[in-house]
Write an enzyme that holds these catalytic residues in place. Sequence first.
Site, short mmCIF file in Angstrom:
data_model
loop_
_atom_site.label_atom_id
_atom_site.label_comp_id
_atom_site.label_asym_id
_atom_site.label_seq_id
_atom_site.Cartn_x
_atom_site.Cartn_y
_atom_site.Cartn_z
N LYS A 141 0.82 -1.21 0.00
CA LYS A 141 0.00 0.00 0.00
C LYS A 141 0.85 1.26 0.00
O LYS A 141 0.51 2.25 -0.64
CB LYS A 141 -0.99 0.00 1.17
CG LYS A 141 -2.04 -1.09 1.01
CD LYS A 141 -3.27 -0.87 1.87
CE LYS A 141 -4.30 -1.97 1.57
NZ LYS A 141 -5.42 -1.99 2.49
N LYS A 179 -8.38 -11.72 -7.91
CA LYS A 179 -9.49 -11.82 -6.96
C LYS A 179 -10.47 -10.66 -7.10
O LYS A 179 -10.09 -9.55 -7.47
CB LYS A 179 -8.95 -11.92 -5.53
CG LYS A 179 -8.37 -10.64 -4.96
CD LYS A 179 -8.30 -10.71 -3.43
CE LYS A 179 -8.22 -9.30 -2.86
NZ LYS A 179 -8.44 -9.20 -1.44
N LYS A 204 -12.57 -4.84 -3.79
CA LYS A 204 -13.24 -3.54 -3.68
C LYS A 204 -12.46 -2.45 -4.39
O LYS A 204 -13.02 -1.45 -4.79
CB LYS A 204 -13.34 -3.16 -2.20
CG LYS A 204 -14.36 -3.95 -1.44
CD LYS A 204 -14.51 -3.42 -0.03
CE LYS A 204 -13.82 -4.33 0.96
NZ LYS A 204 -13.99 -3.95 2.35
P1 ATP Z 1 -9.06 -4.55 -1.11
O1 ATP Z 1 -8.98 -5.43 -2.33
O2 ATP Z 1 -9.40 -3.14 -1.40
O3 ATP Z 1 -7.92 -4.74 -0.14
P2 ATP Z 1 -10.96 -6.44 -0.34
O4 ATP Z 1 -12.06 -6.41 -1.33
O5 ATP Z 1 -9.90 -7.48 -0.44
O6 ATP Z 1 -10.32 -5.03 -0.31
P3 ATP Z 1 -10.97 -6.49 2.56
O7 ATP Z 1 -11.69 -5.45 3.35
O8 ATP Z 1 -9.49 -6.46 2.51
O9 ATP Z 1 -11.61 -6.53 1.08
O10 ATP Z 1 -11.41 -7.91 3.04
C1 ATP Z 1 -12.44 -8.23 3.92
C2 ATP Z 1 -12.46 -9.74 4.03
O11 ATP Z 1 -12.93 -10.32 2.79
C3 ATP Z 1 -11.07 -10.36 4.28
O12 ATP Z 1 -11.16 -11.38 5.25
C4 ATP Z 1 -10.68 -10.91 2.93
O13 ATP Z 1 -9.80 -11.99 3.02
C5 ATP Z 1 -12.03 -11.31 2.31
N1 ATP Z 1 -12.00 -11.23 0.84
C6 ATP Z 1 -11.81 -10.12 0.11
N2 ATP Z 1 -11.86 -10.39 -1.22
C7 ATP Z 1 -12.09 -11.72 -1.33
C8 ATP Z 1 -12.25 -12.60 -2.46
N3 ATP Z 1 -12.21 -12.17 -3.70
N4 ATP Z 1 -12.49 -13.90 -2.22
C9 ATP Z 1 -12.56 -14.35 -0.94
N5 ATP Z 1 -12.41 -13.58 0.15
C10 ATP Z 1 -12.18 -12.28 -0.02
#
Ligand code: ATP
Length: 332
Positions: A114, A197, A200
Site C-alpha cells: 500500500k 481476486k 473492492k
Molecule cells: P481490497 O482489495 O481493497 O484490499 P478487499 O475487497 O480485499 O479489499 P478487505 O476489506 O481487505 O476486502 O477484506 C475483507 C475480508 O474479505 C477479508 O477477510 C478478505 O480476506 C475477504 N475477501 C476479500 N476479497 C475476497 C475474495 N475475492 N475472495 C474471498 N475472500 C475475499
Amino acid sequence: MTRKRVLSGIQPTHDSFHLGNYLGAVKQWVELQQDHDAFYCVVDLHALTIETDPALLRKRTLASAAQLIALGVDPQKCTLFLQSHVPAHNQLAWIMECLAGFGEASRMTQFKDKSQKSGTDRTVVGLFTYPMLQAADILLYQPDLVPVGEDQRQHIELTRDLAGRFNSRYGQTFQMPEAYILKSGAKINDLQDPTSKMSKSAESMQGVIEIMDSPEANAKKIKSSMTDTGREVQFNEKQKPGISNLLTIHSSLSGSSIPEIEKEFEGKGYGDFKSAVAEVVVEYLRPIRARALELLEDEKSLLKILHEGADKARVVAEKTLADTYKNLGLAE
Ligand code: ATP
Ligand code: LTN
C-alpha cells in the site's frame, strides 16, 4: 463446557461489500456464531488510514453494520460493535507499538504494497502502525480463533509473536490466537478478469458483484462476464477460469455440488449457464439487500444494536487492558 471464542473485523471502506467478502469472510462469521462466543467489529479506526469524507465514513460504517446483519450476523447470538466505541483498542495498540520492532513492522507486506502504491509522502504513519492496532483488536478479546482471508495471515502471525513476547516478558496475559483460514475454494475472482481476486479496489467494478447493487445491475454483470474458450460447462481453473469461478459462486450460494451443476448443464452452452448463475445470485442477494436497506432506514435502532454490542465488548476489553497495565507495572 465453555464455547471457544472468535474475533474478527472488517473495514468500512466502501459503500457495499462484494460477493468475495461474503463468501470468503462473512459467511464464516455467520457459521461460527452458532457454536462460538463470537465478537465481530466494524474497524472504523482502521478505515482512517484512507482519507475519507466524514459524512461518507459515517454512512459506510452504518452500511457495513447493516449489511453484516442482513447477511446473517445476528446481534442476539454474537457481539457486533464498532471499534471506535471501545477505547481500549487504541490503548492496547500503544502497548503493542512499544512491543513491536521497527524492522518487524517494516516487513508487513500489506504496508509495503500500500505504501509503495501511494509513495512515502502520501503514506500516513497509521498505515505503518495498522497491524499493531489489529493485534490490539484481537488480543483484547482473548480469542481462540480469528477467521480471516489468506491475505491476513501475516498480521495474525505478528499478533501471535507480540502475544508470546508480552507473555514471556511480563507473565501470562494473552491467549494465543489461531488464524482460521478457509481452503482455496473460498477465493472468488473478478468476473471480467477471472485470474485475479474480486476486490473492492478493482479498477473497474464491472467484474465485482456488490451486495447493495440493484438485482438488474448484478444480473447484467454476470451475463456479460468474460467468456472462456470452448463451450462445455466444466470446472477447470487453468483453461476455464471464468466458468470455474461462476461454478464456485453458483455452488456456494445454491448448495449444489460442482459436479451436479456440471451435469445439469451438459450439452447446454455458456449462455444458459450464465443466466442460471445470474438467477441464483440475484435471488440470493435480493432479500439481503432489502433487509440492509430496511435497517438503514431506522438508524436509531441500528445504532442501539451497536451500542449494546459495545457495552458487552467493553467489559471483556477493559478486563484484559487492566491486566495488561498491571503486568506492565503501570501504577493503579
Ligand atoms: P481490497 O482489495 O481493497 O484490499 P478487499 O475487497 O480485499 O479489499 P478487505 O476489506 O481487505 O476486502 O477484506 C475483507 C475480508 O474479505 C477479508 O477477510 C478478505 O480476506 C475477504 N475477501 C476479500 N476479497 C475476497 C475474495 N475475492 N475472495 C474471498 N475472500 C475475499
Ligand atoms: N486487516 C483486516 C481487518 C481487521 C481485522 C482485525 C481482521 C482489522 N482488525 C482483527 C481480523 C481481526 C483486513 O483488512 N481484512
